[in-house]
Design a protein around this motif. Structure first.
Motif, PDB file in Angstrom:
ATOM      1  N   ALA A  73       0.819  -1.213   0.000  1.00  0.00           N
ATOM      2  CA  ALA A  73       0.000   0.000   0.000  1.00  0.00           C
ATOM      3  C   ALA A  73       0.852   1.263   0.000  1.00  0.00           C
ATOM      4  O   ALA A  73       0.408   2.314  -0.457  1.00  0.00           O
ATOM      5  CB  ALA A  73      -0.927   0.004   1.208  1.00  0.00           C
ATOM      6  N   PHE A 142      -6.108   1.603   4.681  1.00  0.00           N
ATOM      7  CA  PHE A 142      -5.943   0.469   3.753  1.00  0.00           C
ATOM      8  C   PHE A 142      -5.758  -0.863   4.477  1.00  0.00           C
ATOM      9  O   PHE A 142      -5.608  -1.900   3.843  1.00  0.00           O
ATOM     10  CB  PHE A 142      -4.767   0.715   2.788  1.00  0.00           C
ATOM     11  CG  PHE A 142      -3.450   1.010   3.447  1.00  0.00           C
ATOM     12  CD1 PHE A 142      -2.795   0.030   4.192  1.00  0.00           C
ATOM     13  CD2 PHE A 142      -2.843   2.249   3.315  1.00  0.00           C
ATOM     14  CE1 PHE A 142      -1.571   0.285   4.791  1.00  0.00           C
ATOM     15  CE2 PHE A 142      -1.611   2.515   3.913  1.00  0.00           C
ATOM     16  CZ  PHE A 142      -0.982   1.521   4.658  1.00  0.00           C
ATOM     17  N   GLU A 406     -10.524   0.960  -0.902  1.00  0.00           N
ATOM     18  CA  GLU A 406      -9.517   1.986  -0.591  1.00  0.00           C
ATOM     19  C   GLU A 406      -8.558   2.173  -1.752  1.00  0.00           C
ATOM     20  O   GLU A 406      -8.343   1.265  -2.542  1.00  0.00           O
ATOM     21  CB  GLU A 406      -8.704   1.562   0.644  1.00  0.00           C
ATOM     22  CG  GLU A 406      -9.495   1.511   1.917  1.00  0.00           C
ATOM     23  CD  GLU A 406      -9.906   2.898   2.421  1.00  0.00           C
ATOM     24  OE1 GLU A 406      -9.181   3.878   2.135  1.00  0.00           O
ATOM     25  OE2 GLU A 406     -10.965   2.989   3.083  1.00  0.00           O
TER      26      GLU A 406
END
Ligand code: GDP
Length: 416
Positions: A73, A142, A406
């Motif tokens: 992420a 996330f 997300e």
């Protein structure tokens, strides 16, 4: 139920979905390989994560999976501290059972790691050190069970439970077998002989878990679901299927008990792993190989019956999604719903209103958001209605999942 299962076969939609999910799986794998093997390791941004969290194997693996999700992420290469050194589960370290997390970039180099603080404060530091999820402050949105926006439309169309599919790819990457593990796995797979016909995987978690983190369940509670699965599949295929179960457990007596009580079944187990699971000396690789083989074999089964309170079973379920595509409904848990330790609240949205019939139940209005805590597996779920702040039971069919979608990096340079 058999007719409903046949629907996916009659127009080939099941097969098409499988192919499309396979393509997405390949993409995820390529992204992870690219993230973990930066062209210039010295200048790559990194995320450092300590391998030894003081807990069981499944818990440690999920800890490293959380680190890898974080790395994905934030577009940082995961540096596994303790990689190659002594690990709780092997004197030879992580690589006794698994491939290194990178071929080219395995340490911080000259950069000093800075402790994680928040996304904003950490973004300019080349190396960030991540605490365990339970101690993470300012946890970014996330974290599990989020799914990435760039894959969300496809995943929601193709898969019944995208968060498990997504987590599964990180677990699968981490659990790529070392050469020795590969050999052990192939012996274990030959023993189960998946080609012989469908098989239900049972994971019966006993010993230290009972009374502390989970309740005792008799083997009959598991076998009812294996019987049920074979009854539906036999109807679907129009012939009586040979009933087979693969049993993974930390309690060897369970295997003998199932063999004695269910003579109509072929009962297959990775015989040593249950005994080795209880060895006090965690430094034997055979205990590690036993649990890894059990997880992999469970994930290869056609259906899983277990307690989702056990991380071992949740790992198997996650891996099943990578192997089989949409295996979202191929399980029965005797206790918890699927979760990821330390996850953000899992929310559902009411699609039908509900007036409580007794004092255990809560009211629902269409659009209400409910934080789900559990499923009683009898048609009722338990949760807290965020509008009324009341906690209680509600009919599971009156809500839908409120997916956490997300923004994750989309790795534009990585193509299928
Ligand atoms: P949890 O406690 O079941 O949530 O999972 P953990 O992975 O945290 O701890 C369980 C430990 O018990 C593992 O590390 C294994 O050593 C052992 N264990 C539990 N279930 C099994 C199983 O089905 N097979 C094997 N081989 N070991 C197991």
């Amino acid at each position: 139920m058999a007719d409903e299962l046949r629907l996916a076969d009659v127009d080939g939609s099941g097969f098409r979905r499988e192919i499309q999910l396979k393509n997405l799986s390949n993409l995820m794998q390529k992204r992870l390989i690219s993230l973990q093997n930066p062209r210039h390791c010295a200048s790559a941004r990194k995320l450092q994560c300590y391998i030894n969290k003081s807990c069981g194997f499944g818990c440690q693996l999920h800890h490293v999976a959380y680190c890898l999700i974080f790395a994905y992420a934030t577009e940082r290469t995961l540096i596994l501290e303790g990689n190659g050194q002594t690990w709780d589960y092997s004197r030879k370290g992580w690589t006794a059972a698994f491939l290194p997390v990178s071929d080219t970039c395995l340490d911080n180099g000259t950069e000093e790691a800075k402790f994680w603080n928040s996304l904003e404060e950490s973004k300019n530091h080349p190396v960030i050190s991540l605490p365990v999820i339970d101690e993470l402050r300012n946890g970014p949105s996330f974290l599990p069970q989020s799914i990435p926006k760039d894959l969300a439309a496809d995943l929601l169309r193709l898969h019944g439970y995208p968060p498990a599919w997504f987590v599964g790819h990180f677990v699968d990457y981490l659990m790529r077998s070392s050469p020795q593990m590969k050999k052990m796995l192939s012996i274990a797979e030959n023993k189960v002989n998946f080609a012989k016909g469908p098989i239900v995987g049972l994971q019966v978690r006993r010993t230290d878990k009972i009374g502390s983190e989970a309740a005792f369940h008799d083997v009959e509670e598991y076998m009812v679901w294996a019987d049920h699965w074979f009854a539906v599949q036999s109807l679907k295929q129009g012939k009586q299927l040979r009933k087979r179960v693969f049993v993974a457990t930390d309690e060897p007596a369970v295997i003998t008990e199932i063999k004695e009580r269910y003579k109509e079944y072929d009962v297959i187990a990775n015989s040593n792993s249950a005994i080795l699971a209880n060895l006090q000396d965690r430094y034997t690789e055979s205990s590690l190989f036993g649990v890894v083989a059990d997880i992999r074999l469970l994930s290869n089964c056609n259906y899983l019956v277990c307690t989702f309170s056990s991380q071992i079973c949740r790992l198997a379920y996650e891996l099943m999604q990578v192997r089989r595509g949409d295996a979202a409904a191929s399980f029965h848990s005797l206790d918890d719903i699927y979760y990821f330790g330390g996850q953000q609240a899992r929310e559902q949205e009411a699609i039908l209103s509900h007036s409580p019939i007794n004092e255990d139940e809560i009211e629902l209005q269409v659009g209400d958001i409910i934080v789900i805590a559990g499923n009683h597996w009898n048609g009722m779920s338990k949760g807290r209605n965020k509008r009324t702040n009341r906690e209680g039971l509600y009919p599971s069919y009156k809500v839908k999942e409120n997916w956490r979608i997300e923004k994750f990096p989309s790795y534009p340079n990585v193509k299928i």
